[in-house]
Write an enzyme that holds these catalytic residues in place. Sequence first.
Site, mmCIF file in Angstrom:
data_model
loop_
_atom_site.group_PDB
_atom_site.id
_atom_site.type_symbol
_atom_site.label_atom_id
_atom_site.label_comp_id
_atom_site.label_asym_id
_atom_site.label_seq_id
_atom_site.Cartn_x
_atom_site.Cartn_y
_atom_site.Cartn_z
ATOM 1 N N GLY B 108 -27.992 0.756 7.840
ATOM 2 C CA GLY B 108 -26.767 0.498 8.601
ATOM 3 C C GLY B 108 -25.531 0.626 7.738
ATOM 4 N N CYS B 109 -25.615 0.080 6.518
ATOM 5 C CA CYS B 109 -24.466 0.108 5.615
ATOM 6 C C CYS B 109 -24.194 1.531 5.139
ATOM 7 C CB CYS B 109 -24.722 -0.805 4.429
ATOM 8 S SG CYS B 109 -25.140 -2.474 4.963
ATOM 9 N N THR B 110 -25.240 2.306 4.989
ATOM 10 C CA THR B 110 -25.065 3.703 4.588
ATOM 11 C C THR B 110 -24.386 4.476 5.712
ATOM 12 O OG1 THR B 110 -27.028 3.581 3.190
ATOM 13 C CG2 THR B 110 -26.273 5.771 3.815
#
Lengths: 251, 214
Positions: B108-110
């Site tokens: 998700g953060c990527t």
Amino acid sequence: MAEFKPRQKNSASKTISPKHFYDEESWKTPTSIQRAWFASGCTTLLISVAKSLIMISSRSTGLRSWIDPVVAAIVGYVLGDLGTGIYHWAIDNYGTARTPVFGSQIEGFLRHHDHPSAITKRHIATNLYVGAAGFTIAVFPMNIFCTNPNLLAFAAAFLGCGMFCQQLHAWSHTTKGKLPRLVVALQDSRVILPRAEHAAHHHPPFDSHYCIVSGVWNRFLDKYKIFWAMEMIFFFIFGVRPRSWSDFNSK
Amino acid sequence: MASISLHMNHTLPSLLHAQTPKATLYQNLSLLSKSSQSQFHGLKLSNVPPCSVPSHSSMKTSVFAKVSEGSLVPPFTLKDQDGKTVSLSKFKGKPVVVYFYPGDETPGCTKQACAFRDSYEKFKKAGAEVIGISGDDAASHKQFASKYKLPFSLLCDEGNKVRKEWGVPSDLFGTLPGRQTYVLDKNGVCRLVYNNQFQPEKHIDETLNFLKSV
């Protein structure tokens, strides 16, 4: 026909020991032990069905006595699909070939991503003996001691899904022309895992469509990112990354 | 998008002290929201009258909303991926998008970081700067930023101190650091708060649309 990209490399391949080289020839002829476990699993299932019918007949107080176990079995079948998804997710993402108890299964599942059609070459007993062994151990005592037909019907259906899911999985990888018409009909009506449903799992990072009985739970689990949430929880509590993240990051 | 009330019935907080709201409001909205949205989908926090929520012993994961729309944000000074010290005050005079994310190298953060990267020129065009904050160290940020060619600063919030100060809510019974984005105006006042754990790319759309509308 469901299209699978051949030999999709993923980070899982790095965890497989070269000593456990996959001998495809051995799959076609099951060993005596594999046959024995498969036979015992099927026998246990038949006994469960027979015992349920006997219990219902002996206590029958009307139509309800017959409907309840059928409903219990259907619930078991539906939850069985969910159970296979959770198990498949765990095996695909955690552990290695050296993990106790589950190591050989982990290895098998991960190699499957590299060789998706290989499962179609396995004899049914080779495919199912592990699940059949688990089914026998779990259900045989119930066949002896259980006096509730609903519970027995649920357990037989739920755990039976676990036993047979690998064959349903194999059929989902088999070309339509090589499958019996009944199997194709069941796939097309989504009673068992459709070929296109499972094909969606075979794309890096192999992080969706984990359920392999009928696939009925896949849409819900993927839409609401249930497995992603579980992976995040495991990561932030235990610091363990699932394999699908490595495959995601290597895209 | 559902709007959830988080208006504070008291004076604006000082720059030095955390807010102490008079009313107890539950900010773990992913658990308690009555919106029609999934608990994992975006919730826009806006200035509407508060709702009183009875306390329950099971609701122990509530976090007080310390930065909300209209409030002056607590300042911070953190190290970036290159080990350089970055103060929020350095960006005074321009809008700033500060996004708190769970951790480097998670899917998700990527996705979120890459989406900010891909829209970075649009943020620049709007005159805004983008800053990402997580509890990871400089080495992790450096690798993450380098791997995905992120053009903005990633700050190391050691011990998640700033995250707690700003009141970023956790998700899933406190097991996951929350994913929340703040848009600050050129005076350092928060103008938008957007929370969405599992649809990370939406943070970019929401913040860009907001910047274009003001």
